[in-house]
Design an enzyme around this catalytic site. Structure first.
Site, PDB file in Angstrom:
ATOM      1  N   ARG A   1      97.471  22.876  50.618  1.00 17.03           N
ATOM      2  CA  ARG A   1      96.150  23.456  50.855  1.00 17.03           C
ATOM      3  C   ARG A   1      96.299  24.932  51.218  1.00 17.03           C
ATOM      4  O   ARG A   1      97.144  25.287  52.035  1.00 17.03           O
ATOM      5  CB  ARG A   1      95.446  22.729  51.994  1.00 17.03           C
TER       6      ARG A   1
ATOM      7  N   HIS B   1     100.598  20.140  60.050  1.00 19.25           N
ATOM      8  CA  HIS B   1      99.290  20.730  60.328  1.00 19.25           C
ATOM      9  C   HIS B   1      98.135  20.004  59.639  1.00 19.25           C
ATOM     10  O   HIS B   1      97.050  19.880  60.191  1.00 19.25           O
ATOM     11  CB  HIS B   1      99.329  22.185  59.867  1.00 19.25           C
TER      12      HIS B   1
ATOM     13  N   GLY C   1      82.984  15.362  62.821  1.00 19.89           N
ATOM     14  CA  GLY C   1      83.548  16.692  62.640  1.00 19.89           C
ATOM     15  C   GLY C   1      82.706  17.430  61.615  1.00 19.89           C
ATOM     16  O   GLY C   1      81.570  17.025  61.308  1.00 19.89           O
ATOM     17  N   LEU C   2      83.254  18.459  61.034  1.00 18.06           N
ATOM     18  CA  LEU C   2      82.445  19.231  60.095  1.00 18.06           C
ATOM     19  C   LEU C   2      81.958  18.379  58.939  1.00 18.06           C
ATOM     20  O   LEU C   2      80.799  18.472  58.526  1.00 18.06           O
ATOM     21  CB  LEU C   2      83.240  20.430  59.592  1.00 18.06           C
TER      22      LEU C   2
ATOM     23  N   GLY D   1      82.646   9.526  62.001  1.00 18.40           N
ATOM     24  CA  GLY D   1      83.191  10.877  62.171  1.00 18.40           C
ATOM     25  C   GLY D   1      82.070  11.877  62.312  1.00 18.40           C
ATOM     26  O   GLY D   1      81.050  11.807  61.604  1.00 18.40           O
TER      27      GLY D   1
ATOM     28  N   ARG E   1     101.320  28.679  52.536  1.00 16.94           N
ATOM     29  CA  ARG E   1     101.970  28.041  53.681  1.00 16.94           C
ATOM     30  C   ARG E   1     103.258  27.316  53.337  1.00 16.94           C
ATOM     31  O   ARG E   1     104.232  27.377  54.081  1.00 16.94           O
ATOM     32  CB  ARG E   1     100.997  27.054  54.315  1.00 16.94           C
TER      33      ARG E   1
ATOM     34  N   HIS F   1     102.614  24.015  58.504  1.00 15.89           N
ATOM     35  CA  HIS F   1     102.078  25.364  58.695  1.00 15.89           C
ATOM     36  C   HIS F   1     103.165  26.272  59.253  1.00 15.89           C
ATOM     37  O   HIS F   1     103.814  25.932  60.231  1.00 15.89           O
ATOM     38  CB  HIS F   1     100.891  25.280  59.655  1.00 15.89           C
TER      39      HIS F   1
ATOM     40  N   GLU G   1      88.898  15.886  55.542  1.00 18.70           N
ATOM     41  CA  GLU G   1      90.351  15.729  55.460  1.00 18.70           C
ATOM     42  C   GLU G   1      90.756  14.284  55.178  1.00 18.70           C
ATOM     43  O   GLU G   1      91.877  14.012  54.744  1.00 18.70           O
ATOM     44  CB  GLU G   1      90.988  16.239  56.764  1.00 18.70           C
TER      45      GLU G   1
ATOM     46  N   GLY H   1      81.661  14.951  58.764  1.00 23.07           N
ATOM     47  CA  GLY H   1      80.767  13.867  59.180  1.00 23.07           C
ATOM     48  C   GLY H   1      79.436  14.389  59.704  1.00 23.07           C
ATOM     49  O   GLY H   1      78.369  13.875  59.336  1.00 23.07           O
TER      50      GLY H   1
HETATM   51  C1  LIG Z   1      94.744  23.939  65.012  1.00 21.66           C
HETATM   52  C2  LIG Z   1      94.057  23.860  63.696  1.00 21.66           C
HETATM   53  C3  LIG Z   1      93.451  24.983  63.143  1.00 21.66           C
HETATM   54  C4  LIG Z   1      92.826  24.925  61.919  1.00 21.66           C
HETATM   55  N1  LIG Z   1      92.243  26.045  61.405  1.00 21.66           N
HETATM   56  C5  LIG Z   1      91.621  25.984  60.213  1.00 21.66           C
HETATM   57  C6  LIG Z   1      90.976  27.125  59.668  1.00 21.66           C
HETATM   58  O1  LIG Z   1      90.979  28.195  60.252  1.00 21.66           O
HETATM   59  N2  LIG Z   1      90.357  26.994  58.480  1.00 21.66           N
HETATM   60  C7  LIG Z   1      90.333  25.828  57.788  1.00 21.66           C
HETATM   61  O2  LIG Z   1      89.739  25.769  56.709  1.00 21.66           O
HETATM   62  N3  LIG Z   1      90.918  24.722  58.292  1.00 21.66           N
HETATM   63  C8  LIG Z   1      91.553  24.764  59.480  1.00 21.66           C
HETATM   64  N4  LIG Z   1      92.144  23.650  59.983  1.00 21.66           N
HETATM   65  C9  LIG Z   1      91.948  22.361  59.308  1.00 21.66           C
HETATM   66  C10 LIG Z   1      90.542  21.836  59.633  1.00 21.66           C
HETATM   67  O3  LIG Z   1      90.214  22.151  60.958  1.00 21.66           O
HETATM   68  C11 LIG Z   1      90.418  20.331  59.468  1.00 21.66           C
HETATM   69  O4  LIG Z   1      90.980  19.935  58.262  1.00 21.66           O
HETATM   70  C12 LIG Z   1      88.951  19.927  59.451  1.00 21.66           C
HETATM   71  O5  LIG Z   1      88.272  20.467  60.568  1.00 21.66           O
HETATM   72  C13 LIG Z   1      88.801  18.425  59.434  1.00 21.66           C
HETATM   73  O6  LIG Z   1      87.431  18.116  59.532  1.00 21.66           O
HETATM   74  P1  LIG Z   1      86.932  16.643  59.351  1.00 21.66           P
HETATM   75  O7  LIG Z   1      85.460  16.670  59.559  1.00 21.66           O
HETATM   76  O8  LIG Z   1      87.449  16.090  58.092  1.00 21.66           O
HETATM   77  O9  LIG Z   1      87.657  15.823  60.526  1.00 21.66           O
HETATM   78  P2  LIG Z   1      87.663  16.014  62.131  1.00 21.66           P
HETATM   79  O10 LIG Z   1      87.073  17.285  62.577  1.00 21.66           O
HETATM   80  O11 LIG Z   1      89.050  15.686  62.553  1.00 21.66           O
HETATM   81  O12 LIG Z   1      86.705  14.890  62.641  1.00 21.66           O
HETATM   82  C14 LIG Z   1      87.069  13.537  62.609  1.00 21.66           C
HETATM   83  C15 LIG Z   1      85.951  12.741  63.225  1.00 21.66           C
HETATM   84  O13 LIG Z   1      86.216  11.370  62.998  1.00 21.66           O
HETATM   85  C16 LIG Z   1      86.109  10.640  64.209  1.00 21.66           C
HETATM   86  N5  LIG Z   1      87.034   9.515  64.105  1.00 21.66           N
HETATM   87  C17 LIG Z   1      88.309   9.516  63.666  1.00 21.66           C
HETATM   88  N6  LIG Z   1      88.798   8.265  63.649  1.00 21.66           N
HETATM   89  C18 LIG Z   1      87.812   7.468  64.089  1.00 21.66           C
HETATM   90  C19 LIG Z   1      87.704   6.072  64.289  1.00 21.66           C
HETATM   91  N7  LIG Z   1      88.693   5.230  63.986  1.00 21.66           N
HETATM   92  N8  LIG Z   1      86.547   5.587  64.800  1.00 21.66           N
HETATM   93  C20 LIG Z   1      85.511   6.430  65.092  1.00 21.66           C
HETATM   94  N9  LIG Z   1      85.554   7.750  64.882  1.00 21.66           N
HETATM   95  C21 LIG Z   1      86.686   8.261  64.389  1.00 21.66           C
HETATM   96  C22 LIG Z   1      86.425  11.632  65.295  1.00 21.66           C
HETATM   97  O14 LIG Z   1      85.847  11.216  66.510  1.00 21.66           O
HETATM   98  C23 LIG Z   1      85.802  12.900  64.729  1.00 21.66           C
HETATM   99  O15 LIG Z   1      84.435  12.926  65.051  1.00 21.66           O
HETATM  100  C24 LIG Z   1      92.799  23.703  61.206  1.00 21.66           C
HETATM  101  C25 LIG Z   1      93.416  22.584  61.742  1.00 21.66           C
HETATM  102  C26 LIG Z   1      94.060  22.654  62.957  1.00 21.66           C
HETATM  103  C27 LIG Z   1      94.788  21.467  63.440  1.00 21.66           C
END
Ligand SMILES: Cc1cc2nc3c(=O)[nH]c(=O)nc-3n(C[C@H](O)[C@H](O)[C@H](O)COP(=O)(O)OP(=O)(O)OC[C@H]3O[C@@H](n4cnc5c(N)ncnc54)[C@H](O)[C@@H]3O)c2cc1C
Length: 637
Positions: free
Chosen positions: A435, A401, A42-43, A40, A330, A266, A425, A45
């Site tokens: 949340r 959401h 995302g933020l 991962g 929410r 949401h 997440e 990872g």
């Molecule tokens: C539309 C929207 C708006 C939002 N706005 C807000 C906000 O304003 N404030 C707030 O605090 N939160 C907000 N959230 C929630 C927040 O964005 C997410 O909870 C958070 O960004 C998740 O981050 P993460 O790093 O855990 O996962 P993600 O950003 O989902 O990253 C997951 C990573 O895992 C990788 N991955 C997944 N499965 C696999 C696999 N099997 N093999 C290889 N790689 C894999 C993906 O490629 C990706 O790189 C929002 C959510 C949504 C849907």
């Protein structure tokens, strides 16, 4: 299964400091000998991978997109909380802690939440140092706005693109480490299974999305930062690719799954427009700073909103929750919207919508001011609905959401499989049963920048790890299982598409394990889901081959896991006969229709353990102790 949360001793405010001192360290010279897998980018990872590499570990980071920059975190709109108290409006670490515990309906661990509130301060400093362009006041100070469940303004934001800007910050840290050789980035790869050797997580098996090659990677520790599983409902605000495969496979290898039924619905999303839809769009909670939520007082109203006089409107959130009004949390705002729609007062086609109206704010502050604050969100709304929200109220309705549930982790963010850590997440997290807005970004970055870099070191310094390569028989065995599952799906040549199964799963989950749940509905779901799964494994059609880019196959593998996870969510929802946060059991409500907890019987984290194919999962309980806040019925009135 032993559930040891490893919560350090000492006072709440001192636990993390004390723990950091007591944890073992890995010397700088030894760090480079360790290999860490981060799944991962995302933020959670990206921040973990970059920071661990800066410390000197070698990291291999995986994502399924073509670039780490496309992780779903980029979609986050509204903001990130931090107890900086820049507004001098009464905020503090303790207040953020308290709001989060209360917002989560007293189903989160005190120690974790307090640490999260403490770390929130450093996150903003870190992001500002990276150049994240947070909104500023005219004089240059960082600006804040309010989010649900709080009476202070503590949300930092970058217009409606906070996730994107924070991710660019983390991504540039990651790119720097990639360039230095500390991180090997492997995009376009799906982790399809976890490899456990001698009881410890030692690697993963992936499928290369471009070539179809199934291969293994070995490591000394594995971090899953793979995001949430809201797409189990088919329609959600999550990106289409969001999935549960990594955490689900880890669950089946022995990692406990915490509170799987805790889902966030949401309140402000663009309503569903028909069966053709494959995803839903969020309208950020930040809009509730200025938008007023209302429906007509009369049932079956057909007049345009501008023709409905003030005294014939019901601003139901302001009416029911005068203290928090449109900024109620929410879960509460979603249920209130459902309630008025169930009464027949919903607006728009099908009556599943309520108005979010900016007329008063525009009159008070000018259109230019509102445009400055929410311009890109308004534009997005207009592009999707062809309605101009500056002149006509938005129509919104609750949608899936976020998932508060996820893999159970201890205070060190380690799962019940030693060496397997879970961040963002993907873990069952700090949000309890609901949340609060703007706290997911905070948690993901706290996990990645400020917790794992310490706790991974503690694990590595104490674990006695034998050297390992992917030639070990455990890797061969898992690869064989992955190939077998993949080939089976490709060989079925059935008649029903993956999307059709996914859509039906979504309907079952939304109807019976969605905004309101009851025993009879959950039992119906638990009857239908195994049938649906069986049909899937007999009748799904997955065109193409495994040796090529094959998105149908990628989807099929994800939906196969969703079909199993959906069942666990229903089992969890059925067993928890109380209502709490987003988990609203219709049988358990106060006389005025609010969620009624049952603290005597359910003040625990439900950590489910996989018991084998065809066997019921085993429930383990981590009791929650509240020593610093008093358990009380939540009130936002
Ligand atoms: C539309 C929207 C708006 C939002 N706005 C807000 C906000 O304003 N404030 C707030 O605090 N939160 C907000 N959230 C929630 C927040 O964005 C997410 O909870 C958070 O960004 C998740 O981050 P993460 O790093 O855990 O996962 P993600 O950003 O989902 O990253 C997951 C990573 O895992 C990788 N991955 C997944 N499965 C696999 C696999 N099997 N093999 C290889 N790689 C894999 C993906 O490629 C990706 O790189 C929002 C959510 C949504 C849907």
């Amino acid at each position: 299964m032993e559930l040891n949360a490893r919560i350090p001793g000492g006072s709440l405010a001192q636990k993390w400091d004390r723990h950091r001192f007591e944890m073992k360290l890995v010397s700088p010279a030894n760090k480079r000998k360790y290999e860490i897998i981060v799944v991962g980018s995302g933020l959670a990872g990206a921040s973990a991978a970059a920071t661990l590499s800066e410390l000197g570990y070698h990291v291999t980071c995986f994502c399924y997109q073509d670039s780490p920059r496309r992780a779903h975190s980029i979609a986050a709109q509204g903001g990130i909380n931090a107890a900086k108290n820049y507004q001098n409006d009464g905020d503090s670490v303790h207040r953020l802690f308290y709001d989060t515990i209360k917002g989560g309906d007293f189903r989160a661990r005190e120690a974790n939440v307090y640490r999260l509130a403490q770390n929130s301060l450093s996150i903003i400093d870190q992001a500002v140092a990276q150049g994240v362009p947070f909104a500023r006041e005219y004089g240059g100070l960082l600006s804040n706005r309010s989010f649900g469940g709080a009476q202070v303004s503590r949300t930092f934001y970058a217009r409606g693109q906070t996730g994107q800007q924070l991710l660019l910050g983390a991504y540039q840290q990651l790119e720097k480490e990639i360039a230095k050789g500390g991180v090997t980035m492997i995009p376009r790869c799906d982790m399809l299974d976890l490899v456990v050797v001698d009881g410890k997580a030692r690697g993963i098996v992936v499928r290369d999305e471009i070539t179809g090659e199934v291969r293994s990677y070995a490591a000394d520790a594995v971090i899953l930062a793979t995001g949430g599983y809201g797409n189990v409902f088919y329609l959600s605000t999550n990106a289409r690719g969001c999935n549960a495969t990594a955490i689900w496979r880890a669950y089946k290898r022995g990692a406990a799954f915490g509170n799987p039924c805790f889902t966030q619905i949401h309140p402000t999303c663009i309503p569903v427009s028909g069966e053709h839809q494959s995803k839903l769009t969020l309208m950020s909670e930040s809009l509730r700073n200025d938008g007023r939520v209302w429906v007509p007082k009369a049932k079956g109203e057909t007049r345009a909103p501008k023709d409905i006089p003030e005294d014939e409107r019901d601003y139901f959130l302001e009416r029911k929750y005068p203290s928090f009004g449109n900024l109620s949390p929410r879960d509460i705002a979603s249920r209130a919207a459902k309630e008025v729609c169930d009464e027949g007062r919903g607006v728009g086609e099908g009556g599943l919508g309520v108005y979010l109206d900016f007329a008063a704010a525009i009159k008070r502050q000018s259109e230019a001011k509102i445009r400055e604050r929410y311009g890109n969100l308004f534009e997005m709304y207009e592009r999707i609905t062809a309605e101009n929200p500056y002149t006509t109220p938005m129509r919104i309705y609750p949608a899936v959401h976020y998932t508060m549930g996820g893999l159970w982790v201890d205070y060190n963010l380690m799962s019940t499989i030693p060496g397997l850590h879970v961040a963002g997440e993907a873990n069952f997290s700090d949000h309890g049963a609901n949340r609060l807005g703007a706290s997911a970004l905070m948690q993901g970055l706290s996990d990645g920048y400020f917790i794992l870099p310490y706790t991974i070191g503690d694990y590595l310094a104490g674990a006695k790890l034998a050297p390992i390569t992917t030639d070990a028989p455990e890797f061969r065995a898992v690869e064989a299982e992955v190939n077998q599952r993949t080939n089976h799906l490709l060989g079925l040549k059935g008649k029903r598409t993956v999307a059709s199964f996914h859509r039906e799963l979504g309907h079952v989950m939304w109807d019976h394990c969605g905004m309101a749940r009851n025993e009879s509905g959950l039992k119906k779901a638990l009857q239908r889901l195994p049938e649906l799964r069986e049909e899937f494994w007999q009748n799904v059609i997955v065109p193409g081959t495994g040796q090529q880019l094959n998105q149908s196959l990628e989807n099929a593998l994800r939906v196969a896991d969703f079909l199993e996870l959906g069942e666990l969510m229903c089992v969890d929802a059925l067993h928890r006969t109380e209502s709490c946060g987003g988990h609203f059991r219709e049988e358990s409500q106060t006389p005025d229709g609010e969620a009624m907890r049952d603290d005597a019987n359910f003040t625990y984290v439900a950590a489910w353990e996989y018991a084998g194919e065809g066997r019921a999962p085993v429930l383990n309980k981590e009791p929650l102790q509240f020593e610093n806040v008093q358990l009380s019925q939540r009130s936002y009135k």
